[in-house]
Scaffold this motif. Structure first.
Motif, PDB file in Angstrom:
ATOM      1  N   THR A  31       0.894  -1.555   0.048  1.00  0.00           N
ATOM      2  CA  THR A  31      -0.122   0.111  -0.023  1.00  0.00           C
ATOM      3  C   THR A  31       1.027   0.920   0.026  1.00  0.00           C
ATOM      4  OG1 THR A  31      -1.694  -1.279   1.083  1.00  0.00           O
ATOM      5  CG2 THR A  31      -1.903   1.105   1.169  1.00  0.00           C
ATOM      6  N   SER A  95       3.219   0.960   3.731  1.00  0.00           N
ATOM      7  CA  SER A  95       2.398  -0.215   4.352  1.00  0.00           C
ATOM      8  C   SER A  95       2.613  -0.752   4.139  1.00  0.00           C
ATOM      9  CB  SER A  95       0.670   0.457   5.497  1.00  0.00           C
ATOM     10  OG  SER A  95       0.098   0.489   4.802  1.00  0.00           O
ATOM     11  N   ASN A  97      -0.126  -3.400   4.056  1.00  0.00           N
ATOM     12  CA  ASN A  97      -1.445  -3.714   3.521  1.00  0.00           C
ATOM     13  C   ASN A  97      -2.370  -3.183   3.749  1.00  0.00           C
ATOM     14  OD1 ASN A  97      -2.668  -4.409   5.862  1.00  0.00           O
ATOM     15  ND2 ASN A  97      -0.732  -6.597   6.298  1.00  0.00           N
ATOM     16  N   ARG A  98      -3.119  -2.569   3.506  1.00  0.00           N
ATOM     17  CA  ARG A  98      -4.449  -1.827   3.312  1.00  0.00           C
ATOM     18  C   ARG A  98      -5.181  -2.030   4.927  1.00  0.00           C
ATOM     19  NH1 ARG A  98      -7.924  -2.690  -1.324  1.00  0.00           N
ATOM     20  NH2 ARG A  98     -10.018  -1.171  -0.069  1.00  0.00           N
ATOM     21  N   GLY A  99      -4.783  -2.903   5.764  1.00  0.00           N
ATOM     22  CA  GLY A  99      -5.347  -3.017   7.202  1.00  0.00           C
ATOM     23  C   GLY A  99      -5.103  -1.965   8.014  1.00  0.00           C
ATOM     24  N   GLY A 100      -6.309  -1.931   8.628  1.00  0.00           N
ATOM     25  CA  GLY A 100      -6.008  -1.034   9.649  1.00  0.00           C
ATOM     26  C   GLY A 100      -5.478  -1.300  11.157  1.00  0.00           C
ATOM     27  N   ASN A 101      -4.706  -2.758  10.455  1.00  0.00           N
ATOM     28  CA  ASN A 101      -3.817  -3.094  12.670  1.00  0.00           C
ATOM     29  C   ASN A 101      -2.380  -2.608  11.386  1.00  0.00           C
ATOM     30  OD1 ASN A 101      -3.509  -4.167  14.532  1.00  0.00           O
ATOM     31  ND2 ASN A 101      -3.460  -6.484  13.840  1.00  0.00           N
ATOM     32  N   THR A 102      -2.270  -2.343  10.804  1.00  0.00           N
ATOM     33  CA  THR A 102      -0.740  -2.157  10.383  1.00  0.00           C
ATOM     34  C   THR A 102      -0.507  -0.738  10.567  1.00  0.00           C
ATOM     35  OG1 THR A 102      -1.349  -2.084   7.770  1.00  0.00           O
ATOM     36  CG2 THR A 102      -0.677  -4.031   8.536  1.00  0.00           C
TER      37      THR A 102
END
Lengths: 115, 108
Positions: A31, A95, A97-102
């Motif tokens: 991302t 980042s 990936n796109r996930g909020g946890n990264t």
């Protein structure tokens, strides 16, 4: 681990000229984001890539701004033609990936001055 | 169109704790709460993030309200190097948008 690299660090151009900024994200990060930060304001999201596809470019002024990430790695942001109000710092972030946890990692930015 | 609200500025004394508040009343179930800080002439730097539970790391602690509509970043002992703009962000798959942030001044 190398960070997000941006170049150039500074650029001064006249209005109506063209300019391009380059970003090399952290290796393996899928991302990539471009932000515009006007002095005294928070960063404004311009475009978000996932690999070489665009996820969100709703705030990109498409009449003059364009961005690409052809091979899903490096990215360029172009302004053509530039206006005085484009004077800002352009930040690139990446980042895993796109996930909020990264977490996202930012480059130092390119400071653009349009005269 | 930021989804968070923060005070424009705060002051702290060196070596004292600092509590930076953030309101995010429209948070959705998939939003993570992230904090970044930006030192002068640098890009933003990740500080901490969480979903529902309180989080601690070497830089700070994050306290999240039970209803998740607000959170607080806690710097346990402020130093002069902590002077920066602190941003509270709601991050999900498709969004990572900044507000205006809180400018923290640390007095010696």
């Amino acid at each position: 681990e190398a960070g997000v690299a941006q170049s150039p660090r500074y650029k001064i151009i006249e209005k109506r000229q063209s300019v391009a900024f380059w970003c090399n994200p952290i290796s393996g990060h899928a991302t990539l984001y471009w932000y515009q930060q006007i002095l005294g304001q928070g960063p404004k999201l311009l475009i978000q890539f996932q690999n070489n596809g665009v996820v969100d470019d709703s705030q990109l002024p498409k009449d003059r701004f364009s961005a690409e990430r052809l091979k899903g790695v490096d990215s360029t942001l172009k302004i053509q033609p530039a206006k005085l109000e484009d004077s800002a710092v352009y930040l690139c972030a990446s980042s895993k990936n796109r996930g909020g946890n990264t977490e996202a990692f930012f480059g130092q930015g390119t400071r653009l001055t349009v005269v | 169109d930021a989804k968070t609200t923060q005070p424009n500025s705060m002051e702290s004394n060196e070596e004292e704790p600092v509590h930076l508040p953030c309101n995010h009343s429209t948070i959705s179930g998939t939003d993570y709460i992230h904090w970044y800080r930006q030192l002068p002439s640098q890009g933003p730097e990740y500080v901490i993030h969480g979903l529902t539970s309180n989080v601690n790391n070497r830089m700070a602690s994050l306290a999240i309200a039970e209803d998740r509509k607000s959170s607080t970043l806690i710097l346990h002992r402020a130093t002069l190097r902590d002077a920066a703009v602190y941003y509270c962000i709601l991050r999900n798959n498709n969004d990572m948008r900044f507000g205006a942030g809180t400018r923290l001044t640390v007095k010696p």
